[in-house]
Design an enzyme around this catalytic site. Structure first.
Site, PDB file in Angstrom:
ATOM      1  N   ARG A  62     -41.701-119.009  11.707  1.00  0.00           N
ATOM      2  CA  ARG A  62     -41.856-117.809  12.535  1.00  0.00           C
ATOM      3  C   ARG A  62     -42.376-116.668  11.653  1.00  0.00           C
ATOM      4  NH1 ARG A  62     -39.148-119.220  17.107  1.00  0.00           N
ATOM      5  NH2 ARG A  62     -37.370-120.584  16.809  1.00  0.00           N
ATOM      6  N   ASP A  63     -43.219-115.822  12.228  1.00  0.00           N
ATOM      7  CA  ASP A  63     -43.679-114.634  11.504  1.00  0.00           C
ATOM      8  C   ASP A  63     -42.517-113.652  11.411  1.00  0.00           C
ATOM      9  OD1 ASP A  63     -45.001-111.922  11.104  1.00  0.00           O
ATOM     10  OD2 ASP A  63     -46.732-113.252  10.971  1.00  0.00           O
ATOM     11  N   ILE A  64     -42.336-113.018  10.249  1.00  0.00           N
ATOM     12  CA  ILE A  64     -41.222-112.082  10.085  1.00  0.00           C
ATOM     13  C   ILE A  64     -41.476-110.731  10.750  1.00  0.00           C
ATOM     14  CG2 ILE A  64     -40.353-113.177   7.985  1.00  0.00           C
ATOM     15  CD1 ILE A  64     -41.635-110.821   6.414  1.00  0.00           C
ATOM     16  N   ASN A 100     -56.768-114.283   9.831  1.00  0.00           N
ATOM     17  CA  ASN A 100     -57.247-113.055   9.205  1.00  0.00           C
ATOM     18  C   ASN A 100     -57.941-113.455   7.903  1.00  0.00           C
ATOM     19  OD1 ASN A 100     -55.993-111.542  11.237  1.00  0.00           O
ATOM     20  ND2 ASN A 100     -54.090-111.423  10.094  1.00  0.00           N
ATOM     21  N   HIS A 146     -53.588-119.265   6.435  1.00  0.00           N
ATOM     22  CA  HIS A 146     -52.579-119.547   7.444  1.00  0.00           C
ATOM     23  C   HIS A 146     -53.102-119.093   8.799  1.00  0.00           C
ATOM     24  CE1 HIS A 146     -51.830-115.497   5.917  1.00  0.00           C
ATOM     25  NE2 HIS A 146     -51.268-115.193   7.084  1.00  0.00           N
ATOM     26  N   HIS A 173     -52.156-117.751  12.679  1.00  0.00           N
ATOM     27  CA  HIS A 173     -51.166-117.114  13.533  1.00  0.00           C
ATOM     28  C   HIS A 173     -51.290-117.715  14.926  1.00  0.00           C
ATOM     29  CE1 HIS A 173     -50.326-113.650  10.791  1.00  0.00           C
ATOM     30  NE2 HIS A 173     -51.527-113.988  10.340  1.00  0.00           N
ATOM     31  N   VAL A 188     -51.563-112.144   2.790  1.00  0.00           N
ATOM     32  CA  VAL A 188     -51.210-113.290   1.953  1.00  0.00           C
ATOM     33  C   VAL A 188     -52.463-114.143   1.824  1.00  0.00           C
ATOM     34  CG1 VAL A 188     -49.734-115.321   1.692  1.00  0.00           C
ATOM     35  CG2 VAL A 188     -48.812-113.246   2.766  1.00  0.00           C
TER      36      VAL A 188
END
Length: 115
Positions: free
Chosen positions: A30-32, A87, A100, A102, A96
């Protein structure tokens, strides 16, 4: 030697995170700082690719696996409809530099911004 990314540190157990799905080559967390009701990250285990452009050029099969896993987690955690965002570069919001994806889902409008 460059510093390890937060994602590599998660895989090594240095930073706690719940791994929702894991394959031989990718994992999902999960994204923080979620930008949608469902906001998951699909991450290759290898830190070899800085962004989606280098990943697509050098390992298109890994990119395809990331997209496949994104579809599976969207089906499991949402209704199967999702937005997939990569991104690329600091000017586009990448913080980062370990590629990755999203996975955003849950009542997203066409013009809404995410990730």
């Amino acid at each position: 030697m460059s510093e390890q990314s937060v994602f590599t540190r998660i895989l090594l157990g240095e930073i706690p995170a719940e791994i929702l799905v894991e394959t031989e080559r990718v994992f999902v967390i999960r994204d923080i700082a979620p930008q949608a009701p469902v906001h998951l990250l699909v991450i290759p285990k290898t830190p070899d690719y800085r962004d989606v452009v280098s990943l697509a050029a050098q390992a298109p099969d890994l990119l395809a696996e990331m997209v496949e896993v994104a579809g599976k987690v969207a089906a499991e955690h949402a209704d199967g409809d999702f937005r997939l965002v990569f991104n690329t570069g600091a000017g586009a919001g990448q913080t980062v530099f370990h590629v990755h994806a999203h996975v955003l889902a849950g009542d997203l409008a066409e013009g809404s911004v995410g990730a």
